[in-house]
Design a protein around this motif. Structure first.
Motif, short mmCIF file in Angstrom:
data_model
loop_
_atom_site.label_atom_id
_atom_site.label_comp_id
_atom_site.label_asym_id
_atom_site.label_seq_id
_atom_site.Cartn_x
_atom_site.Cartn_y
_atom_site.Cartn_z
N MET A 60 0.58 -2.79 -3.99
CA MET A 60 -0.37 -2.25 -2.98
C MET A 60 0.25 -2.66 -1.67
O MET A 60 0.07 -1.64 -0.71
CB MET A 60 -1.86 -2.78 -3.16
CG MET A 60 -2.62 -2.20 -4.34
SD MET A 60 -4.12 -3.07 -4.70
CE MET A 60 -5.09 -2.01 -3.62
N ALA A 91 1.55 0.29 1.05
CA ALA A 91 0.93 0.48 2.62
C ALA A 91 2.11 0.36 3.56
O ALA A 91 1.98 0.94 4.50
CB ALA A 91 -0.17 -0.70 2.81
N ARG A 125 -4.53 -0.92 3.81
CA ARG A 125 -3.90 0.06 4.39
C ARG A 125 -4.16 -0.33 6.08
O ARG A 125 -3.18 -0.23 7.15
CB ARG A 125 -4.16 1.52 4.09
CG ARG A 125 -3.37 2.48 4.94
CD ARG A 125 -3.68 3.95 4.25
NE ARG A 125 -2.91 4.79 4.84
CZ ARG A 125 -3.09 5.53 5.73
NH1 ARG A 125 -4.23 5.32 6.57
NH2 ARG A 125 -2.29 6.50 6.11
N GLU A 140 -9.63 1.74 -4.51
CA GLU A 140 -9.34 2.82 -3.54
C GLU A 140 -9.72 2.28 -2.02
O GLU A 140 -9.07 2.31 -1.24
CB GLU A 140 -9.84 4.31 -3.68
CG GLU A 140 -9.01 5.24 -4.55
CD GLU A 140 -7.60 5.30 -3.97
OE1 GLU A 140 -7.53 5.58 -2.81
OE2 GLU A 140 -6.47 5.02 -4.81
N TYR A 163 -8.05 -0.71 -1.21
CA TYR A 163 -6.64 -0.18 -0.69
C TYR A 163 -6.82 0.27 0.81
O TYR A 163 -5.78 0.02 1.47
CB TYR A 163 -5.97 0.94 -1.59
CG TYR A 163 -4.43 1.36 -1.11
CD1 TYR A 163 -3.55 0.65 -0.98
CD2 TYR A 163 -4.43 2.66 -0.39
CE1 TYR A 163 -2.31 1.04 -0.51
CE2 TYR A 163 -3.46 3.17 0.09
CZ TYR A 163 -2.27 2.45 0.17
OH TYR A 163 -1.20 2.66 0.68
#
Length: 127
Positions: A43, A47, A14, A7, A10
């Motif tokens: 991923m 995003a 992002r 997370e 990520y």
């Protein structure tokens, strides 16, 4: 890798996508962090989808704002005409300027609503 670590990675990806950094740099960062190639692409796509959603959301708000400004220009025009039965140049200029601003905002919003992928540069991250 733990779910929390993934997370955190990520969220960094992002931020990079929202900053409009090149995909190669993002994929390299994921590779360096030990994320498998297929998972890295997923991923990145997730995003990117969030970025497009944010762009479209902001564009819709801008288009609605522009349309509201155009309606207010029409309302001012009709209101002044109903009250005075005569329109001066200043009133017509004020209504035309307001309508022009509304058309500009509406057009910009509509463009990015339809062509979100053309938006370049960083977005302000809402999170």
């Amino acid at each position: 890798m733990t779910e929390e670590h993934i997370e955190r990675i990520y969220e960094g990806i992002r931020r990079m996508v929202f900053s409009d950094e090149p995909s190669e740099d993002i994929l390299h960062r994921l590779e360096v962090n030990g994320i498998p190639s297929e998972e890295a692409r997923q991923m990145l796509e997730k995003a990117r989808a969030e970025r497009m959603s944010e762009i479209r959301s902001a564009a819709l708000k801008q288009a609605v704002l522009g349309f509201s400004i155009m309606l207010s220009a029409y309302g001012m025009f009709m209101g002044f005409f109903a009250i005075n039965d005569v329109l001066t140049q200043e009133i017509v200029a004020l209504c035309a300027l307001t309508a022009a601003i509304g058309v500009w905002q509406f057009s910009k919003g509509l463009y990015y609503l339809l062509f979100a992928h053309n938006k370049k540069g960083p977005l302000i991250d809402p999170h």
